[in-house]
Design a protein around this motif. Structure first.
Motif, PDB file in Angstrom:
ATOM      1  N   VAL A 188     -14.874  25.786 -11.325  1.00  0.00           N
ATOM      2  CA  VAL A 188     -14.766  24.385 -11.442  1.00  0.00           C
ATOM      3  C   VAL A 188     -14.092  23.334 -10.017  1.00  0.00           C
ATOM      4  O   VAL A 188     -14.300  22.463 -10.175  1.00  0.00           O
ATOM      5  CB  VAL A 188     -12.910  24.662 -12.216  1.00  0.00           C
ATOM      6  N   THR A 189     -13.631  24.421  -9.292  1.00  0.00           N
ATOM      7  CA  THR A 189     -13.530  23.760  -8.093  1.00  0.00           C
ATOM      8  C   THR A 189     -15.188  23.466  -7.166  1.00  0.00           C
ATOM      9  O   THR A 189     -14.489  22.039  -6.600  1.00  0.00           O
ATOM     10  CB  THR A 189     -12.655  24.536  -6.513  1.00  0.00           C
ATOM     11  N   GLN A 190     -15.964  23.125  -6.747  1.00  0.00           N
ATOM     12  CA  GLN A 190     -16.992  23.134  -6.626  1.00  0.00           C
ATOM     13  C   GLN A 190     -17.347  22.410  -6.996  1.00  0.00           C
ATOM     14  O   GLN A 190     -18.601  21.986  -6.721  1.00  0.00           O
ATOM     15  CB  GLN A 190     -17.971  24.346  -6.685  1.00  0.00           C
ATOM     16  N   ILE A 191     -17.779  22.323  -8.759  1.00  0.00           N
ATOM     17  CA  ILE A 191     -18.359  20.945  -9.986  1.00  0.00           C
ATOM     18  C   ILE A 191     -17.085  19.616  -9.102  1.00  0.00           C
ATOM     19  O   ILE A 191     -18.243  18.640  -8.850  1.00  0.00           O
ATOM     20  CB  ILE A 191     -18.209  21.705 -10.964  1.00  0.00           C
ATOM     21  N   ALA A 192     -15.494  19.659  -8.981  1.00  0.00           N
ATOM     22  CA  ALA A 192     -15.236  18.806  -8.773  1.00  0.00           C
ATOM     23  C   ALA A 192     -15.524  18.333  -7.302  1.00  0.00           C
ATOM     24  O   ALA A 192     -15.390  17.063  -7.219  1.00  0.00           O
ATOM     25  CB  ALA A 192     -13.724  19.094  -8.394  1.00  0.00           C
ATOM     26  N   THR A 193     -15.771  19.083  -6.332  1.00  0.00           N
ATOM     27  CA  THR A 193     -16.160  18.785  -5.146  1.00  0.00           C
ATOM     28  C   THR A 193     -17.784  18.259  -5.119  1.00  0.00           C
ATOM     29  O   THR A 193     -18.042  18.360  -3.735  1.00  0.00           O
ATOM     30  CB  THR A 193     -15.164  19.454  -3.800  1.00  0.00           C
ATOM     31  N   HIS A 194     -18.452  18.097  -5.906  1.00  0.00           N
ATOM     32  CA  HIS A 194     -19.866  18.113  -6.036  1.00  0.00           C
ATOM     33  C   HIS A 194     -19.708  16.700  -4.524  1.00  0.00           C
ATOM     34  O   HIS A 194     -21.218  16.764  -3.641  1.00  0.00           O
ATOM     35  CB  HIS A 194     -20.220  17.332  -7.238  1.00  0.00           C
ATOM     36  N   PHE A 195     -19.479  15.970  -4.694  1.00  0.00           N
ATOM     37  CA  PHE A 195     -20.009  13.903  -4.152  1.00  0.00           C
ATOM     38  C   PHE A 195     -19.850  14.960  -3.125  1.00  0.00           C
ATOM     39  O   PHE A 195     -19.951  13.976  -2.028  1.00  0.00           O
ATOM     40  CB  PHE A 195     -19.453  13.498  -5.374  1.00  0.00           C
ATOM     41  N   ASP A 196     -18.550  15.048  -2.487  1.00  0.00           N
ATOM     42  CA  ASP A 196     -17.726  15.559  -1.176  1.00  0.00           C
ATOM     43  C   ASP A 196     -18.879  16.487  -0.336  1.00  0.00           C
ATOM     44  O   ASP A 196     -18.680  16.339   0.360  1.00  0.00           O
ATOM     45  CB  ASP A 196     -16.097  15.795  -0.982  1.00  0.00           C
ATOM     46  N   ALA A 197     -19.256  17.418  -1.056  1.00  0.00           N
ATOM     47  CA  ALA A 197     -18.899  18.780  -0.365  1.00  0.00           C
ATOM     48  C   ALA A 197     -20.525  18.997  -1.001  1.00  0.00           C
ATOM     49  O   ALA A 197     -20.728  19.966  -1.702  1.00  0.00           O
ATOM     50  CB  ALA A 197     -18.330  19.529  -0.906  1.00  0.00           C
ATOM     51  N   SER A 198     -21.544  18.473  -0.099  1.00  0.00           N
ATOM     52  CA  SER A 198     -22.745  18.371  -0.772  1.00  0.00           C
ATOM     53  C   SER A 198     -23.349  19.296  -0.598  1.00  0.00           C
ATOM     54  O   SER A 198     -25.610  19.552  -1.208  1.00  0.00           O
ATOM     55  CB  SER A 198     -23.460  16.874  -0.853  1.00  0.00           C
ATOM     56  N   LEU A 199     -23.132  19.944   0.903  1.00  0.00           N
ATOM     57  CA  LEU A 199     -23.800  21.175   1.302  1.00  0.00           C
ATOM     58  C   LEU A 199     -23.063  22.397   0.480  1.00  0.00           C
ATOM     59  O   LEU A 199     -23.147  23.500   1.334  1.00  0.00           O
ATOM     60  CB  LEU A 199     -23.806  21.573   3.031  1.00  0.00           C
ATOM     61  N   GLY A 200     -23.854  23.196  -0.307  1.00  0.00           N
ATOM     62  CA  GLY A 200     -23.184  24.378  -1.428  1.00  0.00           C
ATOM     63  C   GLY A 200     -22.120  24.632  -1.367  1.00  0.00           C
ATOM     64  O   GLY A 200     -21.097  24.400  -1.053  1.00  0.00           O
ATOM     65  N   SER A 201     -21.581  25.643  -0.676  1.00  0.00           N
ATOM     66  CA  SER A 201     -20.308  25.988  -1.512  1.00  0.00           C
ATOM     67  C   SER A 201     -19.162  25.898   0.302  1.00  0.00           C
ATOM     68  O   SER A 201     -20.077  25.817   1.228  1.00  0.00           O
ATOM     69  CB  SER A 201     -20.456  27.886  -1.291  1.00  0.00           C
ATOM     70  N   PHE A 202     -17.752  26.516   0.169  1.00  0.00           N
ATOM     71  CA  PHE A 202     -17.310  25.834   0.865  1.00  0.00           C
ATOM     72  C   PHE A 202     -15.512  27.234   0.525  1.00  0.00           C
ATOM     73  O   PHE A 202     -15.934  27.525  -0.246  1.00  0.00           O
ATOM     74  CB  PHE A 202     -16.164  24.695   1.667  1.00  0.00           C
ATOM     75  N   ASP A 203     -14.967  27.211   1.650  1.00  0.00           N
ATOM     76  CA  ASP A 203     -14.314  29.068   1.251  1.00  0.00           C
ATOM     77  C   ASP A 203     -12.764  27.345   0.963  1.00  0.00           C
ATOM     78  O   ASP A 203     -12.255  27.985   0.361  1.00  0.00           O
ATOM     79  CB  ASP A 203     -13.632  29.102   2.145  1.00  0.00           C
ATOM     80  N   ASP A 204     -12.372  26.915   1.174  1.00  0.00           N
ATOM     81  CA  ASP A 204     -11.379  26.334   0.837  1.00  0.00           C
ATOM     82  C   ASP A 204     -11.531  24.958   1.009  1.00  0.00           C
ATOM     83  O   ASP A 204     -12.062  24.407   1.850  1.00  0.00           O
ATOM     84  CB  ASP A 204      -9.869  26.748   1.221  1.00  0.00           C
ATOM     85  N   ALA A 206      -9.610  22.900   3.043  1.00  0.00           N
ATOM     86  CA  ALA A 206      -9.406  22.891   4.300  1.00  0.00           C
ATOM     87  C   ALA A 206     -10.668  22.677   4.862  1.00  0.00           C
ATOM     88  O   ALA A 206     -10.979  21.335   6.061  1.00  0.00           O
ATOM     89  CB  ALA A 206      -8.414  23.682   5.225  1.00  0.00           C
ATOM     90  N   GLU A 207     -11.521  23.760   5.051  1.00  0.00           N
ATOM     91  CA  GLU A 207     -12.697  23.423   5.191  1.00  0.00           C
ATOM     92  C   GLU A 207     -13.576  22.016   4.899  1.00  0.00           C
ATOM     93  O   GLU A 207     -14.263  21.861   5.641  1.00  0.00           O
ATOM     94  CB  GLU A 207     -13.545  24.773   4.894  1.00  0.00           C
ATOM     95  N   LEU A 208     -13.423  21.811   3.592  1.00  0.00           N
ATOM     96  CA  LEU A 208     -13.825  20.665   3.915  1.00  0.00           C
ATOM     97  C   LEU A 208     -13.249  19.707   3.576  1.00  0.00           C
ATOM     98  O   LEU A 208     -14.859  18.910   3.781  1.00  0.00           O
ATOM     99  CB  LEU A 208     -13.131  20.832   1.128  1.00  0.00           C
ATOM    100  N   ASP A 209     -12.424  19.205   3.728  1.00  0.00           N
ATOM    101  CA  ASP A 209     -11.917  18.195   4.401  1.00  0.00           C
ATOM    102  C   ASP A 209     -12.986  18.077   5.619  1.00  0.00           C
ATOM    103  O   ASP A 209     -12.466  16.978   6.468  1.00  0.00           O
ATOM    104  CB  ASP A 209     -10.619  18.110   4.228  1.00  0.00           C
ATOM    105  N   ALA A 210     -12.991  19.599   6.841  1.00  0.00           N
ATOM    106  CA  ALA A 210     -13.199  19.026   7.818  1.00  0.00           C
ATOM    107  C   ALA A 210     -14.811  18.565   7.713  1.00  0.00           C
ATOM    108  O   ALA A 210     -15.290  18.925   9.362  1.00  0.00           O
ATOM    109  CB  ALA A 210     -13.345  20.337   8.585  1.00  0.00           C
ATOM    110  N   MET A 211     -15.561  19.017   6.888  1.00  0.00           N
ATOM    111  CA  MET A 211     -16.977  18.588   6.748  1.00  0.00           C
ATOM    112  C   MET A 211     -17.118  17.201   7.459  1.00  0.00           C
ATOM    113  O   MET A 211     -16.803  16.370   7.076  1.00  0.00           O
ATOM    114  CB  MET A 211     -17.501  19.090   5.141  1.00  0.00           C
ATOM    115  N   ILE A 212     -18.444  16.845   7.802  1.00  0.00           N
ATOM    116  CA  ILE A 212     -18.386  15.447   8.389  1.00  0.00           C
ATOM    117  C   ILE A 212     -19.347  15.073   7.138  1.00  0.00           C
ATOM    118  O   ILE A 212     -19.714  16.431   6.451  1.00  0.00           O
ATOM    119  CB  ILE A 212     -19.644  15.898   9.870  1.00  0.00           C
ATOM    120  N   PRO A 213     -19.721  14.248   6.652  1.00  0.00           N
ATOM    121  CA  PRO A 213     -20.242  13.733   5.374  1.00  0.00           C
ATOM    122  C   PRO A 213     -21.845  14.173   5.750  1.00  0.00           C
ATOM    123  O   PRO A 213     -22.409  14.097   6.772  1.00  0.00           O
ATOM    124  CB  PRO A 213     -20.339  11.970   5.719  1.00  0.00           C
ATOM    125  N   ARG A 214     -22.245  15.034   4.605  1.00  0.00           N
ATOM    126  CA  ARG A 214     -23.602  15.172   4.614  1.00  0.00           C
ATOM    127  C   ARG A 214     -24.424  14.644   3.764  1.00  0.00           C
ATOM    128  O   ARG A 214     -23.970  14.313   2.701  1.00  0.00           O
ATOM    129  CB  ARG A 214     -23.316  16.589   4.021  1.00  0.00           C
TER     130      ARG A 214
END
Ligand code: SF4
Ligand code: ZN
Length: 320
Positions: A188-204, A206-214
Protein backbone atom coordinates in the motif's frame (compact mmCIF):
# COMPACT_ATOMS: atom_id res chain seq x y z
CA UNK A 1 -4.30 -3.86 -44.75
CA UNK A 2 -4.55 -0.13 -45.44
CA UNK A 3 -3.79 2.59 -42.92
CA UNK A 4 -6.89 3.82 -41.08
CA UNK A 5 -5.91 7.42 -41.93
CA UNK A 6 -4.67 7.15 -45.53
CA UNK A 7 -4.28 4.57 -48.29
CA UNK A 8 -0.69 3.53 -47.57
CA UNK A 9 0.02 -0.01 -46.26
CA UNK A 10 -0.27 -0.34 -42.48
CA UNK A 11 2.88 -1.33 -40.54
CA UNK A 12 1.06 -1.94 -37.25
CA UNK A 13 -2.30 -2.75 -35.73
CA UNK A 14 -3.21 -1.47 -32.27
CA UNK A 15 -5.89 -3.91 -31.08
CA UNK A 16 -6.73 -1.69 -28.09
CA UNK A 17 -7.84 1.17 -30.36
CA UNK A 18 -8.66 -0.73 -33.53
CA UNK A 19 -6.29 1.48 -35.58
CA UNK A 20 -4.11 0.24 -38.45
CA UNK A 21 -1.33 2.75 -39.13
CA UNK A 22 1.20 3.26 -41.92
CA UNK A 23 4.77 4.23 -41.02
CA UNK A 24 4.36 8.05 -41.08
CA UNK A 25 1.06 7.93 -39.21
CA UNK A 26 2.45 5.47 -36.64
CA UNK A 27 5.55 7.63 -35.97
CA UNK A 28 3.32 10.66 -35.69
CA UNK A 29 0.98 8.91 -33.27
CA UNK A 30 3.85 7.92 -30.91
CA UNK A 31 5.32 11.43 -31.04
CA UNK A 32 1.95 13.03 -30.34
CA UNK A 33 1.30 10.85 -27.30
CA UNK A 34 4.77 11.53 -25.87
CA UNK A 35 4.50 15.27 -26.50
CA UNK A 36 1.08 15.31 -24.87
CA UNK A 37 2.58 13.63 -21.81
CA UNK A 38 5.42 16.17 -21.81
CA UNK A 39 2.91 19.04 -22.02
CA UNK A 40 0.54 17.74 -19.36
CA UNK A 41 3.22 16.54 -16.96
CA UNK A 42 4.21 19.58 -14.92
CA UNK A 43 7.57 18.11 -14.20
CA UNK A 44 8.46 18.34 -17.86
CA UNK A 45 7.90 22.05 -18.28
CA UNK A 46 11.22 23.76 -17.57
CA UNK A 47 10.53 26.12 -14.68
CA UNK A 48 13.43 28.49 -15.25
CA UNK A 49 15.05 31.08 -17.54
CA UNK A 50 17.72 30.56 -20.22
CA UNK A 51 20.36 32.14 -17.88
CA UNK A 52 19.81 29.42 -15.34
CA UNK A 53 19.05 26.23 -17.29
CA UNK A 54 17.73 23.07 -15.64
CA UNK A 55 19.77 19.87 -15.81
CA UNK A 56 17.81 16.78 -16.79
CA UNK A 57 19.45 13.39 -16.41
CA UNK A 58 18.22 10.67 -18.79
CA UNK A 59 18.78 7.07 -17.72
CA UNK A 60 20.24 5.61 -20.93
CA UNK A 61 20.66 1.83 -20.90
CA UNK A 62 21.08 1.17 -24.62
CA UNK A 63 17.76 -0.69 -24.83
CA UNK A 64 14.88 0.43 -27.03
CA UNK A 65 12.99 2.35 -24.34
CA UNK A 66 15.77 4.65 -23.22
CA UNK A 67 16.95 5.13 -26.83
CA UNK A 68 13.48 6.29 -27.92
CA UNK A 69 13.22 8.49 -24.82
CA UNK A 70 16.59 10.12 -25.51
CA UNK A 71 15.72 10.60 -29.17
CA UNK A 72 12.37 12.27 -28.47
CA UNK A 73 13.52 14.43 -25.55
CA UNK A 74 16.60 15.64 -27.41
CA UNK A 75 14.49 16.50 -30.44
CA UNK A 76 11.83 18.26 -28.38
CA UNK A 77 14.24 20.37 -26.30
CA UNK A 78 17.10 20.74 -28.79
CA UNK A 79 16.46 24.45 -29.28
CA UNK A 80 15.34 25.16 -25.72
CA UNK A 81 18.15 26.96 -23.81
CA UNK A 82 16.39 26.27 -20.50
CA UNK A 83 17.24 22.55 -20.58
CA UNK A 84 20.60 20.78 -20.49
CA UNK A 85 20.66 17.02 -20.91
CA UNK A 86 23.02 14.42 -19.44
CA UNK A 87 22.71 10.77 -20.45
CA UNK A 88 23.68 8.46 -17.57
CA UNK A 89 24.50 4.80 -18.21
CA UNK A 90 24.84 2.32 -15.38
CA UNK A 91 26.98 -0.75 -16.04
CA UNK A 92 25.91 -3.61 -13.79
CA UNK A 93 28.56 -6.12 -14.84
CA UNK A 94 26.44 -8.57 -16.83
CA UNK A 95 28.42 -10.50 -19.44
CA UNK A 96 27.19 -10.48 -23.03
CA UNK A 97 24.62 -7.81 -22.26
CA UNK A 98 25.81 -4.46 -20.95
CA UNK A 99 29.02 -4.09 -22.99
CA UNK A 100 27.00 -4.38 -26.20
CA UNK A 101 24.32 -1.98 -25.02
CA UNK A 102 27.01 0.48 -23.91
CA UNK A 103 28.13 0.76 -27.56
CA UNK A 104 24.57 1.70 -28.51
CA UNK A 105 24.50 4.38 -25.76
CA UNK A 106 27.81 5.88 -26.86
CA UNK A 107 26.70 6.04 -30.49
CA UNK A 108 23.37 7.70 -29.69
CA UNK A 109 24.81 10.25 -27.25
CA UNK A 110 27.60 11.19 -29.68
CA UNK A 111 25.15 11.43 -32.57
CA UNK A 112 22.90 13.81 -30.58
CA UNK A 113 25.78 15.68 -28.96
CA UNK A 114 24.58 14.85 -25.45
CA UNK A 115 27.00 14.68 -22.51
CA UNK A 116 27.31 10.98 -21.63
CA UNK A 117 28.39 9.59 -18.25
CA UNK A 118 29.08 5.98 -17.28
CA UNK A 119 29.11 4.54 -13.76
CA UNK A 120 29.75 0.90 -12.88
CA UNK A 121 28.82 -1.40 -10.00
CA UNK A 122 32.42 -2.61 -10.09
CA UNK A 123 33.87 0.83 -9.39
CA UNK A 124 31.15 1.92 -7.00
CA UNK A 125 30.52 -1.23 -4.99
CA UNK A 126 33.26 -3.63 -6.08
CA UNK A 127 30.69 -6.12 -7.34
CA UNK A 128 29.42 -7.41 -10.69
CA UNK A 129 25.80 -8.52 -11.04
CA UNK A 130 26.84 -11.87 -12.57
CA UNK A 131 28.73 -12.74 -9.35
CA UNK A 132 25.89 -11.46 -7.19
CA UNK A 133 23.46 -13.70 -9.11
CA UNK A 134 25.78 -16.72 -8.66
CA UNK A 135 26.47 -16.18 -4.95
CA UNK A 136 23.05 -14.86 -3.98
CA UNK A 137 23.82 -14.65 -0.23
CA UNK A 138 20.31 -13.51 0.75
CA UNK A 139 18.42 -15.93 -1.47
CA UNK A 140 16.67 -13.26 -3.54
CA UNK A 141 16.14 -12.75 -7.27
CA UNK A 142 19.09 -10.88 -8.90
CA UNK A 143 16.85 -7.90 -9.65
CA UNK A 144 16.20 -7.39 -5.93
CA UNK A 145 19.88 -6.52 -5.43
CA UNK A 146 20.29 -4.80 -8.78
CA UNK A 147 17.29 -2.49 -8.29
CA UNK A 148 18.65 -1.19 -4.96
CA UNK A 149 22.14 -0.63 -6.41
CA UNK A 150 20.79 1.15 -9.49
CA UNK A 151 18.49 3.41 -7.48
CA UNK A 152 21.33 4.36 -5.19
CA UNK A 153 23.56 5.33 -8.13
CA UNK A 154 20.83 7.25 -9.92
CA UNK A 155 20.19 9.29 -6.77
CA UNK A 156 23.89 9.78 -6.03
CA UNK A 157 24.82 10.95 -9.52
CA UNK A 158 21.71 13.03 -10.05
CA UNK A 159 22.80 14.83 -6.87
CA UNK A 160 26.39 15.10 -8.06
CA UNK A 161 25.33 16.66 -11.38
CA UNK A 162 22.96 18.95 -9.49
CA UNK A 163 20.14 17.58 -11.62
CA UNK A 164 16.63 19.01 -11.47
CA UNK A 165 14.89 16.01 -13.03
CA UNK A 166 15.52 12.38 -13.76
CA UNK A 167 13.87 10.91 -16.86
CA UNK A 168 13.48 7.18 -17.41
CA UNK A 169 12.19 5.12 -20.34
CA UNK A 170 9.46 3.10 -18.59
CA UNK A 171 6.72 2.18 -21.08
CA UNK A 172 3.05 1.29 -20.58
CA UNK A 173 3.79 -2.42 -20.08
CA UNK A 174 6.41 -1.63 -17.39
CA UNK A 175 3.95 0.60 -15.60
CA UNK A 176 1.10 -1.91 -15.70
CA UNK A 177 3.46 -4.64 -14.41
CA UNK A 178 4.55 -2.42 -11.52
CA UNK A 179 0.93 -1.60 -10.69
CA UNK A 180 -0.02 -5.30 -10.63
CA UNK A 181 3.09 -6.15 -8.62
CA UNK A 182 2.24 -3.59 -5.94
CA UNK A 183 -1.34 -4.81 -5.73
CA UNK A 184 -0.41 -8.51 -5.62
CA UNK A 185 2.26 -7.84 -2.97
CA UNK A 186 -0.20 -5.74 -0.97
CA UNK A 187 2.28 -2.88 -0.99
CA UNK A 188 0.00 0.00 0.00
CA UNK A 189 2.91 2.39 0.67
CA UNK A 190 4.08 2.01 -2.89
CA UNK A 191 0.58 2.53 -4.23
CA UNK A 192 0.09 5.64 -2.10
CA UNK A 193 3.32 7.19 -3.32
CA UNK A 194 2.82 6.32 -6.99
CA UNK A 195 2.75 9.97 -8.04
CA UNK A 196 5.87 10.86 -6.01
CA UNK A 197 8.04 7.85 -6.51
CA UNK A 198 7.55 7.15 -10.13
CA UNK A 199 10.68 5.06 -10.42
CA UNK A 200 9.47 1.78 -8.95
CA UNK A 201 10.23 0.82 -5.41
CA UNK A 202 12.15 2.56 -2.67
CA UNK A 203 13.11 1.28 0.74
CA UNK A 204 11.73 3.82 3.10
CA UNK A 205 10.16 7.22 3.28
CA UNK A 206 13.55 8.92 3.68
CA UNK A 207 14.75 7.51 0.42
CA UNK A 208 11.59 8.67 -1.28
CA UNK A 209 11.92 12.20 0.07
CA UNK A 210 15.52 12.36 -1.09
CA UNK A 211 14.60 11.47 -4.66
CA UNK A 212 14.80 14.14 -7.27
CA UNK A 213 11.62 14.58 -9.34
CA UNK A 214 11.27 11.83 -11.91
CA UNK A 215 9.36 11.64 -15.14
CA UNK A 216 8.45 8.82 -17.50
CA UNK A 217 7.46 10.40 -20.80
CA UNK A 218 6.90 7.00 -22.53
CA UNK A 219 4.48 5.68 -19.95
CA UNK A 220 1.51 5.85 -22.35
CA UNK A 221 3.23 3.87 -25.12
CA UNK A 222 2.99 0.05 -25.23
CA UNK A 223 6.30 -1.79 -25.32
CA UNK A 224 5.79 -3.22 -28.82
CA UNK A 225 5.19 0.26 -30.20
CA UNK A 226 8.36 1.57 -28.57
CA UNK A 227 10.28 -1.29 -30.20
CA UNK A 228 8.72 -0.59 -33.61
CA UNK A 229 9.42 3.13 -33.30
CA UNK A 230 13.10 2.43 -32.50
CA UNK A 231 13.32 0.09 -35.48
CA UNK A 232 11.62 2.42 -37.97
CA UNK A 233 13.75 5.38 -36.82
CA UNK A 234 16.82 3.18 -37.08
CA UNK A 235 18.02 4.16 -33.60
CA UNK A 236 21.16 2.48 -32.22
CA UNK A 237 19.66 -0.08 -29.84
CA UNK A 238 20.76 -3.32 -28.20
CA UNK A 239 17.68 -5.54 -28.28
CA UNK A 240 18.81 -8.42 -26.00
CA UNK A 241 17.21 -8.94 -22.61
CA UNK A 242 19.19 -9.19 -19.39
CA UNK A 243 19.90 -12.91 -18.74
CA UNK A 244 18.78 -12.48 -15.10
CA UNK A 245 15.42 -10.90 -15.94
CA UNK A 246 13.53 -14.19 -16.20
CA UNK A 247 14.04 -14.90 -12.48
CA UNK A 248 12.01 -11.91 -11.34
CA UNK A 249 8.37 -11.61 -10.28
CA UNK A 250 8.06 -8.89 -12.91
CA UNK A 251 8.89 -11.39 -15.60
CA UNK A 252 6.04 -13.69 -14.45
CA UNK A 253 3.65 -10.76 -14.56
CA UNK A 254 4.89 -9.77 -17.99
CA UNK A 255 3.73 -13.11 -19.37
CA UNK A 256 0.35 -12.89 -17.64
CA UNK A 257 -0.18 -9.36 -18.88
CA UNK A 258 0.75 -10.15 -22.48
CA UNK A 259 -1.74 -13.00 -22.52
CA UNK A 260 -4.48 -10.87 -20.95
CA UNK A 261 -3.83 -8.02 -23.39
CA UNK A 262 -4.02 -10.48 -26.25
CA UNK A 263 -7.37 -11.82 -25.10
CA UNK A 264 -8.75 -8.50 -23.85
CA UNK A 265 -7.15 -5.59 -25.70
CA UNK A 266 -6.99 -2.45 -23.56
CA UNK A 267 -6.18 -4.28 -20.30
CA UNK A 268 -2.95 -2.30 -19.70
CA UNK A 269 -4.71 1.04 -20.21
CA UNK A 270 -7.53 0.09 -17.87
CA UNK A 271 -5.12 -1.21 -15.20
CA UNK A 272 -3.32 2.14 -15.23
CA UNK A 273 -6.51 4.22 -15.18
CA UNK A 274 -7.80 2.28 -12.15
CA UNK A 275 -4.40 2.24 -10.46
CA UNK A 276 -3.94 5.99 -10.69
CA UNK A 277 -7.38 6.55 -9.17
CA UNK A 278 -6.56 4.11 -6.39
CA UNK A 279 -3.17 5.78 -5.82
CA UNK A 280 -4.89 9.16 -5.45
CA UNK A 281 -7.25 7.78 -2.78
CA UNK A 282 -4.41 5.96 -0.97
CA UNK A 283 -2.20 9.08 -1.04
CA UNK A 284 -4.84 11.04 0.89
CA UNK A 285 -4.71 8.44 3.65
CA UNK A 286 -0.96 8.02 3.74
CA UNK A 287 0.77 9.74 6.61
CA UNK A 288 4.32 10.81 5.84
CA UNK A 289 5.02 12.85 8.96
CA UNK A 290 6.16 10.12 11.30
CA UNK A 291 9.33 9.02 9.51
CA UNK A 292 12.43 9.49 11.62
CA UNK A 293 14.90 10.36 8.90
CA UNK A 294 18.62 10.10 9.52
CA UNK A 295 21.75 9.34 7.56
CA UNK A 296 23.27 5.97 6.83
CA UNK A 297 26.20 5.50 9.22
CA UNK A 298 28.31 4.20 6.33
CA UNK A 299 27.53 6.19 3.21
CA UNK A 300 25.46 9.13 4.47
CA UNK A 301 22.46 8.34 2.26
CA UNK A 302 19.11 9.30 3.80
CA UNK A 303 17.47 6.41 5.62
CA UNK A 304 15.22 5.63 8.57
CA UNK A 305 17.55 2.84 9.67
CA UNK A 306 21.09 2.91 11.02
CA UNK A 307 22.49 1.73 7.68
CA UNK A 308 20.79 2.03 4.33
CA UNK A 309 19.59 -0.97 2.35
CA UNK A 310 22.29 -0.54 -0.29
CA UNK A 311 25.10 -0.71 2.29
CA UNK A 312 23.55 -3.80 3.88
CA UNK A 313 23.32 -5.52 0.49
CA UNK A 314 26.84 -4.52 -0.55
CA UNK A 315 28.15 -6.05 2.70
CA UNK A 316 26.22 -9.25 2.09
CA UNK A 317 27.48 -9.70 -1.46
CA UNK A 318 31.10 -8.74 -0.78
CA UNK A 319 31.51 -10.95 2.26
CA UNK A 320 30.62 -14.18 0.46
FE1 SF4 B 1 19.47 -5.81 -13.08
FE2 SF4 B 1 17.32 -7.41 -13.12
FE3 SF4 B 1 17.51 -5.35 -14.83
FE4 SF4 B 1 19.09 -7.49 -15.11
S1 SF4 B 1 16.84 -7.44 -15.31
S2 SF4 B 1 19.73 -5.35 -15.26
S3 SF4 B 1 19.46 -8.05 -12.98
S4 SF4 B 1 17.33 -5.24 -12.58
ZN1 ZN C 1 24.52 3.50 3.12
Amino acid sequence: MDCTKCDRDAVMHAAYSGAHLCEPHFLDSVERRVRRRIRTDNMLSPDTTPDDPETWVIGLSGGKDSAVLTDLIEETFRDDPRVELIALTIHEGIAGYRDESLDACTTLAADRDIRHELVTYREEFDVAMDDVADDDPLDMAPCAYCGVFRRDLLAKYADEYDADKLLTGHNLDDEAETALMNILEGNVTQIATHFDASLGSFDDRAELDAMIPRAKPLRDIPEKEVALYAQLRDLPVHMAECPHASESFRSDLQEVLLELEDRRPGTRHSIMAGYEELAGIAADEYNTDDADVGECSDCGAPTTRDRCRKCTLVDAVTSV
